[in-house]
Design a protein around this motif. Sequence first.
Motif, PDB file in Angstrom:
ATOM      1  N   VAL A  42       3.257   8.913  -0.659  1.00  0.00           N
ATOM      2  CA  VAL A  42       4.566   8.760  -0.014  1.00  0.00           C
ATOM      3  C   VAL A  42       5.588   9.550  -0.815  1.00  0.00           C
ATOM      4  N   GLU A  43       6.315  10.415  -0.112  1.00  0.00           N
ATOM      5  CA  GLU A  43       7.376  11.177  -0.764  1.00  0.00           C
ATOM      6  C   GLU A  43       8.642  10.337  -0.868  1.00  0.00           C
ATOM      7  N   GLU A  44       8.972   9.644   0.223  1.00  0.00           N
ATOM      8  CA  GLU A  44      10.223   8.883   0.242  1.00  0.00           C
ATOM      9  C   GLU A  44      10.188   7.820   1.327  1.00  0.00           C
ATOM     10  N   VAL A  45      10.792   6.676   1.026  1.00  0.00           N
ATOM     11  CA  VAL A  45      11.016   5.639   2.026  1.00  0.00           C
ATOM     12  C   VAL A  45      12.517   5.506   2.203  1.00  0.00           C
ATOM     13  N   THR A  46      12.985   5.625   3.440  1.00  0.00           N
ATOM     14  CA  THR A  46      14.402   5.451   3.735  1.00  0.00           C
ATOM     15  C   THR A  46      14.591   4.062   4.330  1.00  0.00           C
ATOM     16  N   TYR A  47      15.181   3.184   3.538  1.00  0.00           N
ATOM     17  CA  TYR A  47      15.448   1.811   3.983  1.00  0.00           C
ATOM     18  C   TYR A  47      16.564   1.254   3.105  1.00  0.00           C
ATOM     19  N   PRO A  48      17.569   0.623   3.663  1.00  0.00           N
ATOM     20  CA  PRO A  48      17.741   0.415   5.098  1.00  0.00           C
ATOM     21  C   PRO A  48      18.247   1.677   5.805  1.00  0.00           C
ATOM     22  N   THR A  49      18.112   1.667   7.110  1.00  0.00           N
ATOM     23  CA  THR A  49      18.660   2.742   7.926  1.00  0.00           C
ATOM     24  C   THR A  49      19.813   2.151   8.728  1.00  0.00           C
ATOM     25  N   GLY A  50      20.370   2.908   9.629  1.00  0.00           N
ATOM     26  CA  GLY A  50      21.464   2.387  10.459  1.00  0.00           C
ATOM     27  C   GLY A  50      20.990   1.369  11.477  1.00  0.00           C
ATOM     28  N   ASN A  51      19.682   1.173  11.580  1.00  0.00           N
ATOM     29  CA  ASN A  51      19.126   0.256  12.567  1.00  0.00           C
ATOM     30  C   ASN A  51      18.384  -0.876  11.868  1.00  0.00           C
ATOM     31  N   LYS A  52      18.709  -2.090  12.240  1.00  0.00           N
ATOM     32  CA  LYS A  52      18.123  -3.260  11.590  1.00  0.00           C
ATOM     33  C   LYS A  52      16.604  -3.284  11.793  1.00  0.00           C
ATOM     34  N   GLY A  53      15.880  -3.518  10.710  1.00  0.00           N
ATOM     35  CA  GLY A  53      14.428  -3.646  10.802  1.00  0.00           C
ATOM     36  C   GLY A  53      13.688  -2.335  10.945  1.00  0.00           C
ATOM     37  N   VAL A  54      14.378  -1.221  10.733  1.00  0.00           N
ATOM     38  CA  VAL A  54      13.765   0.098  10.885  1.00  0.00           C
ATOM     39  C   VAL A  54      13.799   0.845   9.559  1.00  0.00           C
ATOM     40  N   ALA A  55      12.682   1.486   9.231  1.00  0.00           N
ATOM     41  CA  ALA A  55      12.600   2.311   8.033  1.00  0.00           C
ATOM     42  C   ALA A  55      11.959   3.642   8.394  1.00  0.00           C
ATOM     43  N   TYR A  56      12.180   4.640   7.560  1.00  0.00           N
ATOM     44  CA  TYR A  56      11.513   5.937   7.719  1.00  0.00           C
ATOM     45  C   TYR A  56      10.655   6.163   6.484  1.00  0.00           C
ATOM     46  N   VAL A  57       9.409   6.561   6.714  1.00  0.00           N
ATOM     47  CA  VAL A  57       8.510   6.862   5.604  1.00  0.00           C
ATOM     48  C   VAL A  57       8.114   8.327   5.716  1.00  0.00           C
ATOM     49  N   THR A  58       8.382   9.089   4.659  1.00  0.00           N
ATOM     50  CA  THR A  58       8.007  10.504   4.619  1.00  0.00           C
ATOM     51  C   THR A  58       6.840  10.661   3.653  1.00  0.00           C
ATOM     52  N   PHE A  59       5.772  11.267   4.144  1.00  0.00           N
ATOM     53  CA  PHE A  59       4.582  11.502   3.340  1.00  0.00           C
ATOM     54  C   PHE A  59       4.592  12.914   2.775  1.00  0.00           C
ATOM     55  N   GLU A  60       3.805  13.126   1.733  1.00  0.00           N
ATOM     56  CA  GLU A  60       3.716  14.463   1.157  1.00  0.00           C
ATOM     57  C   GLU A  60       2.894  15.397   2.042  1.00  0.00           C
ATOM     58  N   ASP A  61       1.930  14.840   2.766  1.00  0.00           N
ATOM     59  CA  ASP A  61       1.074  15.658   3.629  1.00  0.00           C
ATOM     60  C   ASP A  61       1.145  15.195   5.071  1.00  0.00           C
ATOM     61  N   GLN A  62       1.188  16.162   5.974  1.00  0.00           N
ATOM     62  CA  GLN A  62       1.264  15.825   7.395  1.00  0.00           C
ATOM     63  C   GLN A  62      -0.006  15.130   7.878  1.00  0.00           C
ATOM     64  N   GLU A  63      -1.155  15.424   7.249  1.00  0.00           N
ATOM     65  CA  GLU A  63      -2.411  14.789   7.672  1.00  0.00           C
ATOM     66  C   GLU A  63      -2.325  13.269   7.547  1.00  0.00           C
ATOM     67  N   VAL A  64      -1.581  12.801   6.558  1.00  0.00           N
ATOM     68  CA  VAL A  64      -1.446  11.348   6.357  1.00  0.00           C
ATOM     69  C   VAL A  64      -0.726  10.725   7.551  1.00  0.00           C
ATOM     70  N   VAL A  65       0.251  11.426   8.096  1.00  0.00           N
ATOM     71  CA  VAL A  65       0.961  10.937   9.285  1.00  0.00           C
ATOM     72  C   VAL A  65      -0.046  10.679  10.402  1.00  0.00           C
ATOM     73  N   GLU A  66      -0.938  11.637  10.617  1.00  0.00           N
ATOM     74  CA  GLU A  66      -1.921  11.500  11.694  1.00  0.00           C
ATOM     75  C   GLU A  66      -2.822  10.291  11.465  1.00  0.00           C
ATOM     76  N   SER A  67      -3.284  10.097  10.222  1.00  0.00           N
ATOM     77  CA  SER A  67      -4.191   8.978   9.962  1.00  0.00           C
ATOM     78  C   SER A  67      -3.465   7.633  10.056  1.00  0.00           C
ATOM     79  N   VAL A  68      -2.216   7.586   9.609  1.00  0.00           N
ATOM     80  CA  VAL A  68      -1.442   6.345   9.696  1.00  0.00           C
ATOM     81  C   VAL A  68      -1.218   5.972  11.166  1.00  0.00           C
ATOM     82  N   LEU A  69      -0.946   6.976  11.996  1.00  0.00           N
ATOM     83  CA  LEU A  69      -0.709   6.714  13.423  1.00  0.00           C
ATOM     84  C   LEU A  69      -1.982   6.247  14.128  1.00  0.00           C
ATOM     85  N   LYS A  70      -3.156   6.610  13.604  1.00  0.00           N
ATOM     86  CA  LYS A  70      -4.420   6.228  14.236  1.00  0.00           C
ATOM     87  C   LYS A  70      -4.778   4.771  13.978  1.00  0.00           C
TER      88      LYS A  70
END
Length: 106
Positions: A42-70
């Motif tokens: 994980v490169e960065e977690v953005t929390y809190p955001t402007g929306n309650k209960g929502v966070a953004y997680v940025t990974f170092e590699d795009q492949e991780v995004v694909e596996s997390v979504l699966k």
Amino acid sequence: QAARSTRTVVIAGVPAGLLQDDVMADILTIHFQMSRNNGGDVEEVTYPTGNKGVAYVTFEDQEVVESVLKKDQHLLQDKRLPRHYPLTVTRYCDNVSSSLIHLIML
């Protein structure tokens, strides 16, 4: 390195108000780094955001995004949380994220 937006996922269902924001960001980081959650560096977690209960997680590699979504279901669990919380993980996209968040808020 892929553009930041393609390495970011939107997390909905983060339990708000239970713990300090930095502690919750830490729990999210740990969750999304675990291999059993199909996670990775994980490169960065953005929390809190402007929306309650929502966070953004940025990974170092795009492949991780694909596996997390699966992964069928993400259950946020930590000894500091009173129970397990199901998370909704979606691909980050400037227009999709705002309409998705709008639907969640309705």
